[in-house]
Enzyme design. Structure first.
Site, PDB file in Angstrom:
ATOM      1  N   ASP A  88       0.845  -1.197   0.000  1.00 18.10           N
ATOM      2  CA  ASP A  88       0.000   0.000   0.000  1.00 18.10           C
ATOM      3  C   ASP A  88       0.883   1.251   0.000  1.00 18.10           C
ATOM      4  OD1 ASP A  88      -2.319   1.443   2.402  1.00 18.10           O
ATOM      5  OD2 ASP A  88      -2.358   1.468   0.218  1.00 18.10           O
ATOM      6  N   HIS A  89       0.518   2.258  -0.835  1.00 16.09           N
ATOM      7  CA  HIS A  89       1.225   3.543  -0.853  1.00 16.09           C
ATOM      8  C   HIS A  89       2.741   3.395  -0.985  1.00 16.09           C
ATOM      9  CE1 HIS A  89      -2.182   6.140  -0.363  1.00 16.09           C
ATOM     10  NE2 HIS A  89      -2.631   5.349   0.589  1.00 16.09           N
ATOM     11  N   ASP A 110       2.667   5.137  -5.471  1.00 13.59           N
ATOM     12  CA  ASP A 110       1.930   6.369  -5.165  1.00 13.59           C
ATOM     13  C   ASP A 110       2.827   7.564  -5.460  1.00 13.59           C
ATOM     14  OD1 ASP A 110       0.242   7.790  -2.225  1.00 13.59           O
ATOM     15  OD2 ASP A 110       0.585   8.519  -4.271  1.00 13.59           O
ATOM     16  N   GLU A 140      -2.178   6.114  -8.220  1.00 12.41           N
ATOM     17  CA  GLU A 140      -3.172   7.071  -7.707  1.00 12.41           C
ATOM     18  C   GLU A 140      -3.124   8.342  -8.531  1.00 12.41           C
ATOM     19  OE1 GLU A 140      -3.348   7.447  -3.414  1.00 12.41           O
ATOM     20  OE2 GLU A 140      -3.815   9.581  -3.565  1.00 12.41           O
ATOM     21  N   HIS A 214      -9.524   4.895  -1.523  1.00  5.50           N
ATOM     22  CA  HIS A 214      -8.673   5.060  -0.336  1.00  5.50           C
ATOM     23  C   HIS A 214      -9.449   5.842   0.724  1.00  5.50           C
ATOM     24  CE1 HIS A 214      -4.518   3.770  -1.566  1.00  5.50           C
ATOM     25  NE2 HIS A 214      -5.203   3.620  -2.690  1.00  5.50           N
ATOM     26  N   ASP A 259      -8.152   0.665   7.020  1.00  6.34           N
ATOM     27  CA  ASP A 259      -7.106   0.516   8.037  1.00  6.34           C
ATOM     28  C   ASP A 259      -7.609   1.026   9.389  1.00  6.34           C
ATOM     29  OD1 ASP A 259      -3.767   1.945   8.512  1.00  6.34           O
ATOM     30  OD2 ASP A 259      -4.684   0.132   9.297  1.00  6.34           O
TER      31      ASP A 259
HETATM   32  O1  LIG Z   1      -6.642   4.323   2.241  1.00  8.20           O
HETATM   33  C1  LIG Z   1      -6.291   3.686   3.234  1.00  8.20           C
HETATM   34  C2  LIG Z   1      -7.263   3.443   4.385  1.00  8.20           C
HETATM   35  O2  LIG Z   1      -7.549   4.637   5.018  1.00  8.20           O
HETATM   36  P1  LIG Z   1      -8.488   4.691   6.339  1.00  8.20           P
HETATM   37  O3  LIG Z   1      -8.663   3.298   6.874  1.00  8.20           O
HETATM   38  O4  LIG Z   1      -7.738   5.582   7.270  1.00  8.20           O
HETATM   39  O5  LIG Z   1      -9.806   5.301   5.904  1.00  8.20           O
HETATM   40  N1  LIG Z   1      -5.023   3.157   3.289  1.00  8.20           N
HETATM   41  O6  LIG Z   1      -4.253   3.233   2.190  1.00  8.20           O
HETATM   42  C3  LIG Z   1      -4.465   2.537   4.498  1.00  8.20           C
HETATM   43  C4  LIG Z   1      -3.802   3.539   5.415  1.00  8.20           C
HETATM   44  C5  LIG Z   1      -2.724   4.397   4.861  1.00  8.20           C
HETATM   45  C6  LIG Z   1      -1.380   4.289   5.563  1.00  8.20           C
HETATM   46  O7  LIG Z   1      -1.443   3.694   6.803  1.00  8.20           O
HETATM   47 NA    NA Z   2      -3.143   0.707  -2.062  1.00 12.76          NA
HETATM   48 ZN   LIG Z   3      -4.643   5.043   1.196  1.00 15.35          ZN
END
Ligand SMILES: O=C(COP(=O)(O)O)N(O)CCCCO
Ligand code: NA
Ligand SMILES: [Zn+2]
Length: 311
Positions: A88-89, A110, A140, A214, A259
């Site tokens: 992720d990211h 990202d 993204e 996201h 998350d």
């Molecule tokens: O888009 C999300 C989820 O975001 P959230 O669960 O805060 O709404 N993520 O990419 C996970 C969190 C990012 C870095 O820890």
């Molecule tokens: Na992702």
């Molecule tokens: Zn995110």
């Protein structure tokens, strides 16, 4: 079974449902998520941020990436549901390379904070690398506000649907995260939740690939209140209502990043259990309630996204 993220998302995109991507940093969240997906007979995506890889590898990206691949693949290969592992990211090419080499199903590059041409150039590079290793790629366009881990931005910059069409054609990216008004973390939106559904609909029509939402945690009041009852201070926490997310799924969102909801659910269970069992010092016992709450959130989300029964 351990699968490629693209396979899970192509099916979801065809049938207009969504699969949640849940972040983990440890064993307890993984067990709770996978057991919830088994119970719902649903596909599920496990994702780790670069911060999670740093945490699990004690600062070494190769060790952390290998740790998560072995943990997730090892558990997933004993199950009859499709499970993918996603970076992720991804921003740091060292972490993206470590994830590809270790055997992640997919990686996100990202570069959304870069100008369009730069984002396109970097993404094209990563797609070449990743595809050569059979790994699928998420990118993204536009920016989410909100701070979490090492992911932060000042304000929302919404995706330009025409740019999305060019971006997908030029990069060959497998799935795209269009910024449509959400933000990361537990304190979303200044006022009411405002998602740009028209913009989302245009992006789906122009790109016709699986799309990612996201910042999709709903921050359920019941876990916020329970965590606060046992001493947490989460004042003002606010998320995306499930109904809004369901609208996004109908318009073509197929991967829903979650998350914060798991963090708050686990926190509530852990604080409750520690307070009520002052003599307990076995983590397998005092983590249980938090794991159960995480599993409950997972099963609820699999249900309302339409992923239940889709394994
Ligand atoms: O888009 C999300 C989820 O975001 P959230 O669960 O805060 O709404 N993520 O990419 C996970 C969190 C990012 C870095 O820890
Ligand atoms: Na992702
Ligand atoms: Zn995110």
């Amino acid at each position: 079974m351990y699968v490629n993220t693209k396979d899970i998302l192509e099916k979801a995109s065809k049938e207009f449902y969504a699969v949640p991507a849940f972040n983990i940093n440890n064993l307890e969240f993984l067990i709770a998520i996978l057991e919830g997906a088994v119970e719902k007979n649903a596909p599920v995506i496990i994702e780790t941020s670069e911060g999670a890889i740093k945490y699990a590898g004690n600062g070494d990206p190769i060790r952390g990436a290998k740790f998560f691949v072995n943990l997730v693949k090892g558990y997933a290969d004993t199950l009859n549901i499709p499970v993918a592992l996603h970076l992720d990211h991804g921003k740091n090419l060292e972490y993206i390379a470590a994830a590809i080499k270790a055997g992640y199903s997919s990686v996100m590059i990202d570069a959304s904070h870069e100008p369009f041409e730069e984002n396109l150039k970097i993404t094209k590079e990563v797609v070449k690398w990743a595809h050569a290793a059979g790994v699928s790629v998420e990118a993204e366009l536009g920016q989410l506000a909100g701070i979490e881990d090492n992911v932060s931005a000042e304000e929302n910059v919404l995706v330009d649907p025409q740019q999305a069409k060019i971006f997908v054609e030029e990069t060959g990216v497998d799935f795209l995260a269009p910024a449509i008004g959400t933000s990361h973390g537990a304190f979303k939106f200044k006022g009411e939740a405002k998602l740009d559904f028209e913009r989302l609909e245009k992006v789906k029509k122009l790109t016709n690939i699986p799309l990612v939402l996201h910042g999709a945690s709903s921050v359920p009041a019941k876990y916020v209140e329970l965590a606060e009852k046992y001493g947490a201070d989460l004042g003002g926490a606010k998320g995306v209502p499930a109904e809004e997310i369901k609208k996004c799924v109908k318009l073509g969102i197929n991967k829903v990043n979650t998350d914060t909801d798991l963090r708050i659910a686990f926190l509530a269970g852990l604080r409750k259990n520690l307070t009520e069992n002052v003599k307990e010092f076995d983590p397998r016992k005092y983590f249980k309630e938090g794991m159960q709450f995480v599993k409950d959130v997972v099963m609820d989300r699999l249900e309302f996204l339409g992923a239940s029964g889709k394994a």
